[in-house]
Every structure is written in C-alpha cells, then in structure tokens.
Motif scaffolding. Structure first.
Motif: not given
Length: 151
Positions: A125-151
């Motif tokens: 959400w910080d990257t979205r607030e700043r409008g940094d789309t490249a950083a947002e893509r990297r953040a999403v890539e980092e979140i995906v494996p963690v989401v799998r671990e949550l399940r």
C-alpha cells in the motif's frame, strides 16, 4: 513460588488475592474448582467465602503458568495426576511439556508468517500511495508465496 515463600502456616488467602497472585480470574478459579481441577476450597464459616490454603495456592500458581502458555485443561489434569504419582512420572511430564513446547513453536511460526504478510501488505500500500508501479509489482511478487503459507 509466592505461596511457599509465605510458609505452610500462612493465613488462607481470598479468591481476590489468589486471582491477583496467579493471573487467573475469579470465575476461572471457580470453574477450575467446579470441574475438579483444583480440590474443593475451604470456606470461611461466617461468610462462606473461599479461603485458599498455601498448598492450594501453589497448585493454582502452577495452573496459572500452564494456562498462560496455552496448555489445555486436559493436559493440566495430566500434569497434576503425574505430579501426584510416586515414581515413573518424569518421562510423562517431559513428554507433556515437549508436546506443548512443539505446539507453541508451531504457533510462533504461524505468527511469523502472519507478521510477514501484514508487513508486505503495508509495503504494497505504501508503493501504491507513492505511485511506484515497479515497486508495487515487486511487492506483489513477494506477497504471493506468503499468501500460500497462510493457507
């Protein structure tokens, strides 16, 4: 333990005093007595209020520690039963505590994953607030494996 520091001849304690000492609420103390986890508590003859002996307080302090670590009532019963045994209970108590230590370790690992997920979402959400789309893509890539671990 605090009860033993007062000595065997210590005056009986009220439910409020025992609650403060043990960290267990008054309703929990009454419940533990009701289900037989602690022995029936003596009552003051004039008021009918519970009066806990030093021995009862020692047991309750131990139960308070067990409860604070998430030990089940069933395991508390087993703990007290094994303590009362003359011989051969050390191995059973060791296993009871190891099993509960393993449970806490698993809970801590789950919480570590939960914390990581929340931190990554805040970063996203910080990257979205700043409008940094490249950083947002990297953040999403980092979140995906963690989401799998949550399940």
């Amino acid at each position: 333990m605090a009860a033993t520091q007062k000595g065997a001849d210590a005056s009986p304690m009220t439910i409020r005093e025992v609650s403060r000492l043990s960290g267990l609420s008054e309703p929990t103390l009454r419940y533990y007595e009701k289900i037989g986890l602690i022995d029936p508590v003596d009552r003051d003859e004039s008021s009918g209020h519970r009066r806990y002996s030093a021995t009862a307080v020692e047991t309750i302090e131990a139960l308070g520690c067990l409860r604070a670590t998430g030990v089940s009532v069933q395991d508390m019963r087993a703990y007290l039963r094994h303590l009362a045994e003359e011989d051969g209970s050390a191995g059973q108590l060791r296993e009871l505590f190891r099993r509960n230590a393993d449970r806490v370790a698993q809970e801590m690992e789950r919480m570590r994953v939960q914390l990581r997920y929340l931190q990554l979402k805040a970063d996203l959400w910080d990257t979205r607030e700043r409008g940094d789309t490249a950083a947002e893509r990297r953040a999403v890539e980092e979140i995906v494996p963690v989401v799998r671990e949550l399940r």
